[in-house]
Each structure stands twice: as structure tokens, then as C-alpha cells.
Enzyme design. Structure first.
Site, PDB file in Angstrom:
ATOM      1  N   CYS A  59       6.661  44.561 -16.356  1.00 35.68           N
ATOM      2  CA  CYS A  59       7.382  45.362 -17.324  1.00 35.68           C
ATOM      3  C   CYS A  59       6.338  45.994 -18.233  1.00 35.68           C
ATOM      4  O   CYS A  59       5.426  45.324 -18.707  1.00 35.68           O
ATOM      5  CB  CYS A  59       8.318  44.452 -18.127  1.00 35.68           C
ATOM      6  SG  CYS A  59       8.835  45.164 -19.697  1.00 35.68           S
ATOM      7  N   CYS A  64      12.821  46.993 -16.087  1.00 35.72           N
ATOM      8  CA  CYS A  64      12.819  45.601 -16.544  1.00 35.72           C
ATOM      9  C   CYS A  64      14.253  45.115 -16.751  1.00 35.72           C
ATOM     10  O   CYS A  64      15.019  45.757 -17.472  1.00 35.72           O
ATOM     11  CB  CYS A  64      12.029  45.476 -17.838  1.00 35.72           C
ATOM     12  SG  CYS A  64      12.137  43.832 -18.581  1.00 35.72           S
ATOM     13  N   CYS A 123      14.637  44.540 -20.792  1.00 32.61           N
ATOM     14  CA  CYS A 123      14.564  45.600 -21.809  1.00 32.61           C
ATOM     15  C   CYS A 123      14.712  47.002 -21.212  1.00 32.61           C
ATOM     16  O   CYS A 123      14.636  47.988 -21.937  1.00 32.61           O
ATOM     17  CB  CYS A 123      13.260  45.498 -22.591  1.00 32.61           C
ATOM     18  SG  CYS A 123      11.819  45.997 -21.627  1.00 32.61           S
ATOM     19  N   LYS A 156      10.765   3.896   2.233  1.00 29.16           N
ATOM     20  CA  LYS A 156      10.591   5.350   2.064  1.00 29.16           C
ATOM     21  C   LYS A 156      11.112   5.857   0.715  1.00 29.16           C
ATOM     22  O   LYS A 156      12.081   5.324   0.179  1.00 29.16           O
ATOM     23  CB  LYS A 156      11.352   6.094   3.186  1.00 29.16           C
ATOM     24  CG  LYS A 156      10.912   5.707   4.584  1.00 29.16           C
ATOM     25  CD  LYS A 156       9.545   6.212   4.909  1.00 29.16           C
ATOM     26  CE  LYS A 156       9.505   7.450   5.650  1.00 29.16           C
ATOM     27  NZ  LYS A 156       9.714   7.774   6.918  1.00 29.16           N
ATOM     28  N   GLU A 178       0.848  -1.203   0.000  1.00 26.80           N
ATOM     29  CA  GLU A 178       0.000   0.000   0.000  1.00 26.80           C
ATOM     30  C   GLU A 178       0.875   1.241   0.000  1.00 26.80           C
ATOM     31  O   GLU A 178       2.030   1.180   0.408  1.00 26.80           O
ATOM     32  CB  GLU A 178      -0.827   0.043   1.310  1.00 26.80           C
ATOM     33  CG  GLU A 178      -1.812  -1.072   1.460  1.00 26.80           C
ATOM     34  CD  GLU A 178      -2.228  -1.290   2.909  1.00 26.80           C
ATOM     35  OE1 GLU A 178      -1.721  -0.588   3.824  1.00 26.80           O
ATOM     36  OE2 GLU A 178      -3.058  -2.184   3.119  1.00 26.80           O
ATOM     37  N   CYS A 233       9.271  44.059 -25.446  1.00 26.90           N
ATOM     38  CA  CYS A 233      10.267  43.481 -24.526  1.00 26.90           C
ATOM     39  C   CYS A 233      10.596  42.072 -25.019  1.00 26.90           C
ATOM     40  O   CYS A 233       9.714  41.233 -25.148  1.00 26.90           O
ATOM     41  CB  CYS A 233       9.715  43.431 -23.100  1.00 26.90           C
ATOM     42  SG  CYS A 233      10.708  42.455 -21.967  1.00 26.90           S
TER      43      CYS A 233
HETATM   44  S1  IVH Z   1       0.352  -0.022   8.862  1.00 25.37           S
HETATM   45  C1  IVH Z   1       1.247  -2.658  12.188  1.00 25.37           C
HETATM   46  N1  IVH Z   1      -0.102   1.108   6.539  1.00 25.37           N
HETATM   47  O1  IVH Z   1       2.834   4.967   9.162  1.00 25.37           O
HETATM   48  C2  IVH Z   1       1.492  -1.551  11.250  1.00 25.37           C
HETATM   49  N2  IVH Z   1       0.732   2.469   8.287  1.00 25.37           N
HETATM   50  O2  IVH Z   1       5.313   4.398  10.838  1.00 25.37           O
HETATM   51  C3  IVH Z   1       0.615  -0.411  11.475  1.00 25.37           C
HETATM   52  N3  IVH Z   1       1.008   4.821   7.687  1.00 25.37           N
HETATM   53  O3  IVH Z   1       1.535   5.242  12.366  1.00 25.37           O
HETATM   54  C4  IVH Z   1       0.713   0.648  10.446  1.00 25.37           C
HETATM   55  N4  IVH Z   1       0.276   4.642   5.626  1.00 25.37           N
HETATM   56  O4  IVH Z   1       0.382   6.525  10.546  1.00 25.37           O
HETATM   57  C5  IVH Z   1       0.325   1.290   7.798  1.00 25.37           C
HETATM   58  N5  IVH Z   1      -0.596   1.953   4.447  1.00 25.37           N
HETATM   59  C6  IVH Z   1      -0.165   2.141   5.703  1.00 25.37           C
HETATM   60  C7  IVH Z   1       0.233   3.411   6.183  1.00 25.37           C
HETATM   61  C8  IVH Z   1       0.684   3.528   7.492  1.00 25.37           C
HETATM   62  C9  IVH Z   1       0.732   5.464   6.551  1.00 25.37           C
HETATM   63  C10 IVH Z   1       1.566   5.461   8.887  1.00 25.37           C
HETATM   64  C11 IVH Z   1       0.763   5.242  10.116  1.00 25.37           C
HETATM   65  C12 IVH Z   1       1.689   4.666  11.126  1.00 25.37           C
HETATM   66  C13 IVH Z   1       3.027   4.994  10.561  1.00 25.37           C
HETATM   67  C14 IVH Z   1       4.023   3.927  10.954  1.00 25.37           C
END
Ligand code: IVH
Length: 670
Positions: free
Chosen positions: A425, A407, A410, A313, A111, A431
Site C-alpha cells: 500500500c 489497499c 485505505c 505420539k 527419549e 493508512c
Molecule cells: S527405538 C526396539 N527410539 O521410530 C525399538 N526409535 O516406529 C527400536 N524413532 O524406526 C526403535 N526416535 O526410526 C527408538 N528415540 C527413539 C526413536 C525411534 C525415533 C523411530 C525409529 C524407528 C521408529 C519406530
């Protein structure tokens, strides 16, 4: 209809439209129509308080302000995630999972990682009873009243077998577009602006007065199930649990998928990464979760993070750097835009050397000075911005920016009109900077679409004095073009052909390409449809222009002024000799009733008002509440109100129900 039954019907209808708008992103009725349904429900509930109910959309706002939030203990702790930053980290995660389970290949539910705030929503008997922040993971704050204002959060789970208890966990966030609008509004009323959507969402969620939260457009996406007493809750996989939530109209993480092994994870990471900037909300990574819930349980936790999940990340979209200089760019309309020249810095996957500062007031508001250390952000639209100055690092010799009075291109005088934020301008198309931008705009894809005519070429053409106005473009020959830098015979021929091809165009593209102040693509289209020929548009008076839908006095004045300037007329006339205009096709992706406004009055026999509105809107029409000269049709049912007489007085076309149905049918098939 009996008011109790009508109230029930309205509640369903309003929540349905909330869902279409906030979750599906596909509203089928206008805001005005939505407001009308809402008002009707409020009126019934006011007249018959006994028909009020906690799950009514009218009860989303209205709770009294709090002094402080109560604490909520989470039945199951709300965990955090470990991070992975590269493929090696992801391989390590997958290896630990495989070794922990003793299996060869793992299936993962994947996700987006939403950049908002974690909340938990508790439903009892299908009713939303409590919403809480994550807090320290074991104890959060009771923000139920605030979460009730979030329209994508269902107040009741829409199903016949609502579970006894169901805790939905997910993220509250603000869409980028809503964030930008909120900041514009904050600025207009002299309130503080928010640094990013996440901060804005956090501020909104922690308001003690839910009425304030209600004015901040928050959204919600679910990504987990917490505590549950729900016999039909699937227990096999995470993805099945998400499907289970979705059937209750709970908005579940969009873009979720199921993949296998590191290969699948990395593919997903890249796929979402390429869409990241275009998503309507911020994400800071993707989350990988072992899909099998029994396997999740076996893997368990280390301290506060699960072994079965990890957040992968993306590179930060913010970075700090130094402002080397602030220079000024001259745009198409002569607007002088201050630009921060930065020490090159890597942000969100690209190296950024410039950031727009928009205008003089913005430089003052952010208090950016030459020499400052600043945080640079790449927003969704990819234009890098200076988010804020790190005042604590300001060097003593930091210099303030001064808007030039002449400007920089120009040397003509610069003017800043009263009540305008922008300095310009005054030289107009004499210009060179404005000239170049005007030609680039003329050639751009959504205007005349001259392929291959980019910035570098236009620069040369103008600097050589070959092209002063767009009309000069059509005097260029392929041979002459080969004399330009980096222009082989092949490219010259291609450009000549692109120029020739662009001569067959339509009036809308042409008018858009002229770059008339206050006339964008959509107004250009409306003008072309209304006037049909260039001659009648050029000769139109302000009064005639005002008859075009959505053209107000400011726009009408701009257009009339543009065509009354002899220099512009000369360019337009010269261009007209080269071009031929095709008849306008109906607007793309729109219904046959696009731009047509309808007013409904009286009771229709065969279809409800909602149905009539939806069908009109489905074809691109608008349903408005009051009759004016600009109304296209008034639909009259039995016992019509004063709108009928007004329509007659103004000479607005009147349709009876049958005629409306004919119109709808004709346009549906045609
Ligand atoms: S799962 C057991 N799924 O990330 C795991 N967290 O660092 C529970 N977050 O506090 C979290 N998108 O606020 C999960 N698709 C996602 C997420 C997600 C954002 C945030 C959430 C959590 C933090 C963890």
C-alpha cells in the site's frame, strides 16, 4: 611441524570443531577459520597422499556417485514401535510390562521420538565402516558414502579402547532451520521445494551422488545399540549404553531421561510436549523403553515390535481443511500479505483458522485457490502454513486469488516494485492499518516495551483518532484512557504508568521502535553505539551511515530516506521531547570484543593461531582473513605477510602478540 603430525593434529581439531558445532551446538571458531583448517589439511593430504586416512574429515565427501545402493542385511533386525495415543494406552503398556515381569513398578528410559529416518552405523575397530537404512527391518540399503557426509557422525570413535564391533542405531534428520534455508535456496535456483524436514532428509539420504547429500545439512541422534563385540559395553541398562555411546562423541538423543511408572512417563510426555515447538528439530512423540536390559530380553517381541518399548505420539502438526477465502492483511511497512481463511481445524494442539500465504508468488507456486482442500501445517515457529493443495479434491468452482490493486484498508493504490515479491500500500502512515502496526511495533517488548498496549487497544486508539503517530501516545492521560472499551480505572492507571516508564529508554530501542525499513534490532543497536546521540544519527549522511559495521548501501539509503522525510522528522522531534536516553550498556550476552574484527598474520610465539582465534571469538570478536578499512585490529607475529603492509597503508591499528594478550586479559577480567 612434520606434515604427518600436523595432519593428525588437524584431523583431531576439525573433528573436535565438528562436534562443538553439530553436537554441542556451541561453535568456538568462525566458519572462515574452520575452512582454513580444512584447507590446510587438504593441502597436506594432496602433497603427501601417503598421509591420507579413511577417517579424515576430508574424506567425508568425495566418493564417486553410485548406480544403485547395495543391500545390507541387518545382523539384528531393526524393529518398529507400537504407538500409544493417550494415557489409557500408556497405562495398558505399563500394565503389560509389569505383568510380564511380575514387578510392581518399572523404571523407564525415555527419549524424544525423532521424526527422521532410522539408520544403523557399523564401527569396526573404532572406524565407521558401514551405514545402512532400515529398509524392511531385516535388509536395508548401503548408504555409507552419504552418511559419511553427516558431520555429527564420528568417522572414528574417539577413545583408546575402541570396540571390535559396535553398531549404533539412531535417526537421521534435518533441523528445521536448515530445512528452511535449504528450501529458500531450492526456490532461488528454481528447484522443487521439500514438504517437510523429514522428506528433505529422506531425499538427501537416498541420493546416489554423495556430493549432493553433502550439500544437505543432515544430523544424527543415536537411540540404541545394535550388534556389538565390545567387552566394556554396559549390559545392565539402556541408559548406561547411551552414556557409553556418548563418551565416544556419538550424538545421543538429547532430552533423554530415566523415570518411573506411568506418572513419570506422563510427566515426561507433557514436559517434552511443552518444548516441542521450540525444539530445533521435529519430533512426533516420545519413546518409553524399559530401562533394564535383562527385563527387555524377558519381555521380547510381538511380531515386529518390542513389548518393552512404545512410542507415545503427539497430536499431528498437519491436518486437512478447506480454504474458505483468501483475504489480504496490511502490515507495518504496507506489505500486503494474502491470508487463507480456513475452516477451523485442530492442528498440533490448537485450532487454526488462518494460515499465511506470504505473498502473491507463493500463492501461485502452491497454487492455492479459494475452495481448495489443503494440508495445513503448524511449523516450529507456530505460524500455521498451507503445506500443499490436494489437487485431486479441487472443486470445479475453485477461484483464483487476485492481488487487489487498491489497499483494502485505505483504498490507496498498491504497488509491486520490480524484483520484489511483495505488493505494498503506497499510503505510508496515513493508512490506518500501517499506522496501527507501526504503533504496535513501537510499543513492542523489544522496542519501547510499553506493557499492556496490545492490538485491541491500539485499534481503538487509532480508530478514535486519538493516536496517529507514536508521539501521540505520550499525550494520553489515565482519565482519557478509562473511556476506552474494557478499560477500568486500574488498567488505565497501569497503562499510563507503563507509558511513563517507557520514557526512560535507550537509543537502540528507540531506533528499533521507529520501524525504519531494513533496520532490525541488531542494526538499531549498531547505529546507537556508533552515533551515541539521536541528533548525530538523524543528521548522518549516507556516507557516514556506511561507516557503521554491517550497514551496506541499501540500509544506509533506507535510514537516510527515513530521516529526510519531513513527516518522520516531525514525529521523531515530538517523541524526543518526551524521552530520555540512557547510555547504552554493552550488548547482552556478548563478549567485550563483540563486533570487533581481527586479522592474524605471521607466527605468534606464545600461542597457536587456533588458540588466538578461539580466545578472540570467546569474547565475541571475529577473526577474518583479509584486511580492509573496517578491520579493527591486525595482530602481527614473526614474519608477517602482505596483510601487515596493507594494515599500515590503511591505518588499521596494529597489535603485537603482547598487546593482543593484554587486550584479551583486560576484557576477560573486566
Ligand atoms: S527405538 C526396539 N527410539 O521410530 C525399538 N526409535 O516406529 C527400536 N524413532 O524406526 C526403535 N526416535 O526410526 C527408538 N528415540 C527413539 C526413536 C525411534 C525415533 C523411530 C525409529 C524407528 C521408529 C519406530
Amino acid at each position: 611441524m612434520d606434515p604427518r603430525a600436523r595432519a593428525q593434529e588437524l584431523r583431531k581439531l576439525i573433528e573436535h570443531h565438528n562436534y562443538l558445532y553439530y553436537v554441542n551446538d556451541q561453535p568456538v571458531i568462525s566458519d572462515a577459520e574452520y575452512d582454513r583448517l580444512f584447507r590446510e589439511l587438504s593441502e597436506i593430504e594432496r602433497a603427501f597422499p601417503e598421509f591420507k586416512s579413511a577417517d579424515s574429515p576430508t574424506q567425508r565427501v568425495g566418493a564417486a556417485p553410485l548406480d544403485a545402493f547395495d543391500a545390507v542385511r541387518h545382523e539384528l533386525p531393526m524393529l518398529s514401535l507400537n504407538n500409544a495415543f493417550d494415557e489409557v494406552d500408556v497405562e495398558g503398556f505399563d500394565r503389560r510390562v509389569r505383568e510380564g515381569l511380575g514387578i510392581e513398578e518399572v523404571e523407564y528410559a525415555v527419549e524424544p521420538k525423532f521424526d527422521g529416518l532410522a539408520v544403523s552405523l557399523r564401527y569396526e575397530g573404532g572406524l565407521f565402516v558401514q551405514g545402512a537404512t532400515r529398509g524392511d527391518g531385516s535388509q536395508g540399503e548401503n548408504v555409507t558414502a552419504n552418511l559419511r557426509t553427516v558431520r555429527s557422525i564420528p568417522l572414528r570413535l574417539s577413545a583408546h579402547h575402541a570396540p571390535a564391533v559396535l553398531e549404533v542405531r539412531g535417526e537421521v534428520l534435518m533441523f528445521k532451520e536448515d530445512f528452511a534455508a535449504l528450501n529458500r535456496q531450492q526456490q532461488a535456483i528454481g528447484e522443487k521445494v521439500f514438504v517437510n524436514p523429514r522428506n528433505a532428509a529422506a531425499g538427501a539420504l537416498r541420493q546416489l551422488d554423495p556430493k549432493i547429500t553433502a550439500t544437505r545439512p543432515l544430523r544424527f541422534f543415536a537411540y540404541a545399540v545394535g550388534a556389538a563385540d565390545a567387552p566394556d559395553l554396559p549390559l545392565e541398562t539402556h541408559s548406561a549404553q547411551m552414556d557409553y555411546l556418548a563418551q565416544f562423541t556419538v550424538p545421543v538423543a538429547p532430552g533423554r531421561a530415566v523415570v518411573r511408572a506411568v506418572r513419570g512417563l506422563m510427566e515426561y510426555y507433557r514436559q517434552i510436549g511443552s518444548k516441542r515447538a521450540a525444539l530445533p528439530y521435529d519430533i512426533d512423540g516420545v519413546v518409553y523403553k524399559v530401562n533394564d536390559l535383562a527385563h527387555q530380553k524377558r519381555l521380547g517381541f510381538v511380531s515386529r515390535a518390542p513389548r518393552f518399548a512404545v512410542a507415545h505420539k503427539y497430536p499431528a502438526e498437519e491436518a486437512t481443511t478447506r480454504v474458505l477465502d483468501i483475504t489480504v492483511q496490511v502490515g507495518r511497512t504496507g506489505a500486503l500479505t494474502p491470508v487463507a481463511r480456513l475452516d477451523p481445524v485442530f492442528v498440533g494442539g490448537v485450532t487454526v483458522t488462518n494460515a499465511t500465504l506470504h505473498n502473491e508468488d507463493e500463492v501461485r507456486r502452491k497454487d492455492v485457490r479459494i475452495g481448495d482442500r489443503v494440508i495445513v501445517r503448524r511449523a516450529g515457529d507456530v505460524i500455521p502454513e498451507v503445506a500443499r493443495v490436494l489437487l485431486e479434491h479441487r472443486p470445479p468452482d475453485a477461484r483464483e486469488f487476485v492481488m487487489p490493486t487498491r489497499c483494502p484498508v485505505c483504498d490507496s493504490p498498491v504497488e509491486r516494485a520490480e524484483q520484489e515479491a511483495v505488493s505494498r500500500c503506497t499510503a505510508g502512515l496515513t493508512c490506518p492499518a500501517q499506522r496501527k502496526q507501526a504503533i504496535l511495533h513501537f510499543a513492542s517488548r523489544r522496542a519501547m516495551d510499553i506493557e499492556g498496549l496490545g492490538e485491541k487497544l491500539v485499534e481503538q486508539l487509532v480508530d478514535k483518532g486519538w493516536v496517529q503517530t507514536p508521539a501521540d501516545l505520550y499525550q494520553l492521560g489515565a482519565e482519557q484512557l478509562t473511556a476506552l472499551d474494557r478499560m477500568g480505572e486500574k488498567s488505565a492507571a497501569n497503562l499510563a504508568e507503563a507509558l511513563a516508564k517507557s520514557k526512560r529508554t535507550n537509543l537502540a530501542r528507540f531506533v528499533h521502535g521507529l520501524g525504519i525499513r531494513n533496520v532490525g534490532e541488531s542494526t538499531a543497536h549498531d547505529l546507537a553505539v556508533h552515533f551515541v546521540t539521536l541528533e548525530s544519527l538523524v543528521g548522518a549522511s549516507e556516507d557516514e551511515l556506511l561507516r557503521v559495521p554491517d550497514v551496506g548501501p541499501v540500509v544506509a539509503r533506507s535510514i537516510a530516506e527515513f530521516f529526510s522525510a519531513a513527516s518522520n522528522r516531525a514525529v521523531v522531534d515530538a517523541l524526543a521531547c518526551h524521552l530520555s536516553f540512557e547510555a547504552m550498556a554493552p550488548r547482552m550476552q556478548s563478549g567485550a570484543l563483540e563486533g570487533k574484527s581481527f586479522v592474524l598474520t605471521g607466527t605468534l610465539a606464545g600461542l597457536s593461531r587456533e588458540e588466538a582465534s578461539m580466545r578472540i571469538q570467546a569474547l565475541g570478536g571475529k577473526v577474518v582473513s583479509s584486511v580492509s578499512k573496517k578491520t579493527h585490529y591486525v595482530v602481527v607475529g614473526a614474519d608477517p605477510g602482505s596483510k601487515y603492509t596493507k594494515a599500515q597503508a590503511l591505518g588499521v591499528p596494529i597489535l603485537n602478540e603482547e598487546q593482543l594478550l593484554q587486550l584479551l586479559q583486560k576484557n576477560q577480567t573486566g
